[in-house]
Design a protein around this motif. Structure first.
Motif, PDB file in Angstrom:
ATOM      1  N   ALA A  65       0.701  -1.058   0.017  1.00 13.03           N
ATOM      2  CA  ALA A  65       0.044   0.054  -0.188  1.00 13.03           C
ATOM      3  C   ALA A  65       0.911   1.424   0.063  1.00 13.03           C
ATOM      4  O   ALA A  65       1.700   1.447   0.976  1.00 13.03           O
ATOM      5  N   LEU A  66       0.644   2.096  -0.992  1.00  9.71           N
ATOM      6  CA  LEU A  66       1.555   3.257  -1.074  1.00  9.71           C
ATOM      7  C   LEU A  66       0.611   4.524  -0.573  1.00  9.71           C
ATOM      8  O   LEU A  66       1.106   5.263   0.037  1.00  9.71           O
ATOM      9  N   HIS A  67      -0.630   4.655  -1.115  1.00  6.24           N
ATOM     10  CA  HIS A  67      -1.682   5.533  -0.915  1.00  6.24           C
ATOM     11  C   HIS A  67      -2.797   5.319  -0.206  1.00  6.24           C
ATOM     12  O   HIS A  67      -3.472   4.109  -0.720  1.00  6.24           O
ATOM     13  N   GLU A  68      -3.408   5.923   0.359  1.00  9.18           N
ATOM     14  CA  GLU A  68      -4.617   5.647   1.043  1.00  9.18           C
ATOM     15  C   GLU A  68      -5.531   7.034   0.885  1.00  9.18           C
ATOM     16  O   GLU A  68      -5.331   8.045   1.264  1.00  9.18           O
ATOM     17  N   ILE A  69      -6.761   6.948   0.395  1.00 11.88           N
ATOM     18  CA  ILE A  69      -7.740   7.915   0.522  1.00 11.88           C
ATOM     19  C   ILE A  69      -9.367   7.415   1.105  1.00 11.88           C
ATOM     20  O   ILE A  69      -9.635   6.623   0.563  1.00 11.88           O
ATOM     21  N   ASN A  70      -9.432   8.285   2.039  1.00 12.16           N
ATOM     22  CA  ASN A  70     -10.853   8.122   2.608  1.00 12.16           C
ATOM     23  C   ASN A  70     -11.618   9.004   2.144  1.00 12.16           C
ATOM     24  O   ASN A  70     -11.534  10.270   2.484  1.00 12.16           O
ATOM     25  N   PHE A  71     -12.453   8.863   1.084  1.00 15.02           N
ATOM     26  CA  PHE A  71     -13.360   9.912   0.382  1.00 15.02           C
ATOM     27  C   PHE A  71     -14.260  10.396   1.071  1.00 15.02           C
ATOM     28  O   PHE A  71     -14.478  11.828   1.072  1.00 15.02           O
ATOM     29  N   ASP A  72     -14.748  10.005   2.109  1.00  8.17           N
ATOM     30  CA  ASP A  72     -16.029  10.584   2.992  1.00  8.17           C
ATOM     31  C   ASP A  72     -15.491  11.273   3.878  1.00  8.17           C
ATOM     32  O   ASP A  72     -16.247  12.007   4.559  1.00  8.17           O
ATOM     33  N   ARG A  73     -14.210  11.182   4.524  1.00 10.37           N
ATOM     34  CA  ARG A  73     -13.521  12.045   5.461  1.00 10.37           C
ATOM     35  C   ARG A  73     -12.549  13.057   5.268  1.00 10.37           C
ATOM     36  O   ARG A  73     -11.830  13.681   5.889  1.00 10.37           O
ATOM     37  N   THR A  74     -12.447  13.400   3.841  1.00 10.99           N
ATOM     38  CA  THR A  74     -11.373  14.194   3.233  1.00 10.99           C
ATOM     39  C   THR A  74     -12.278  15.012   2.343  1.00 10.99           C
ATOM     40  O   THR A  74     -13.498  14.992   2.236  1.00 10.99           O
ATOM     41  N   ALA A  75     -11.639  16.247   1.657  1.00 13.26           N
ATOM     42  CA  ALA A  75     -12.138  16.988   0.760  1.00 13.26           C
ATOM     43  C   ALA A  75     -12.707  16.586  -0.559  1.00 13.26           C
ATOM     44  O   ALA A  75     -13.327  16.800  -1.578  1.00 13.26           O
ATOM     45  N   TRP A  76     -12.161  14.997  -0.743  1.00 16.54           N
ATOM     46  CA  TRP A  76     -12.527  14.400  -2.039  1.00 16.54           C
ATOM     47  C   TRP A  76     -13.869  14.201  -2.118  1.00 16.54           C
ATOM     48  O   TRP A  76     -14.621  14.028  -3.098  1.00 16.54           O
ATOM     49  N   CYS A  77     -14.619  14.080  -0.857  1.00 13.82           N
ATOM     50  CA  CYS A  77     -16.268  14.093  -0.986  1.00 13.82           C
ATOM     51  C   CYS A  77     -16.727  15.256  -1.588  1.00 13.82           C
ATOM     52  O   CYS A  77     -18.078  15.182  -2.284  1.00 13.82           O
ATOM     53  N   ARG A  78     -16.265  16.407  -2.008  1.00 12.13           N
ATOM     54  CA  ARG A  78     -16.782  17.281  -2.616  1.00 12.13           C
ATOM     55  C   ARG A  78     -16.517  17.486  -4.067  1.00 12.13           C
ATOM     56  O   ARG A  78     -16.934  18.209  -4.922  1.00 12.13           O
TER      57      ARG A  78
END
Length: 149
Positions: A118-131
């Motif tokens: 695992a290199l990168h992890e994105i939590n879509f709903d707890r970061t600005a990615w959700c917007r």
């Protein structure tokens, strides 16, 4: 603290009166066990901070289907340095998780892996990615094999 108390109870094979040698050792040497336990927890946090410092937080993803390269832009949250990572389609893989709990609610978590690491992890709903207005397209592309051939 709760785990320090619970470990001897789990090791005691049922009732608290049937203490085995491991639980007895833990009860007789609480300082040593507490120090080892504390050092292991602190080491885990240091490892996580080092990994986040090395790779940063993902803020942009671009699939280059012509060159068959995935471009990931990250920003280091400590010193605001930006990095660009390029990964060939052959070596990159994705794992998409859905989590639902009482504390954080529904979450969609993406792990970007290279050679099963695992290199990168994105939590879509707890970061600005959700917007992000194109987030659903990104998730669909990842779920359907991200059109990598």
């Amino acid at each position: 603290m709760a785990s320090w108390i619970a470990i001897p109870l789990f090791i005691s094979k049922g009732r608290g009166s049937r203490i085995n040698p491991v639980a007895e050792f833990l009860a007789e040497n609480p300082i040593i066990f507490s120090l080892l336990f504390s050092v292991s927890i602190i080491s885990w946090f240091i490892f996580r901070i080092k990994k986040k410092y090395k790779y940063g937080e993902v803020y942009k993803i671009k699939f280059d289907d012509v060159k068959k390269v995935l471009n990931i832009w990250t920003v280091n949250t400590m010193n605001q340095a930006e990095k660009l990572f390029n990964y060939d389609y052959e070596t990159i893989d994705f794992k998409f998780y859905k989590a639902d709990d009482a504390l954080f609610g529904k979450q969609r978590i993406l792990h970007i892996l290279k050679n099963e690491k695992a290199l990168h992890e994105i939590n879509f709903d707890r970061t600005a990615w959700c917007r992000n207005d194109k987030l659903e397209n990104l998730i669909e592309r990842i779920k359907t094999g991200h059109n990598i051939a």
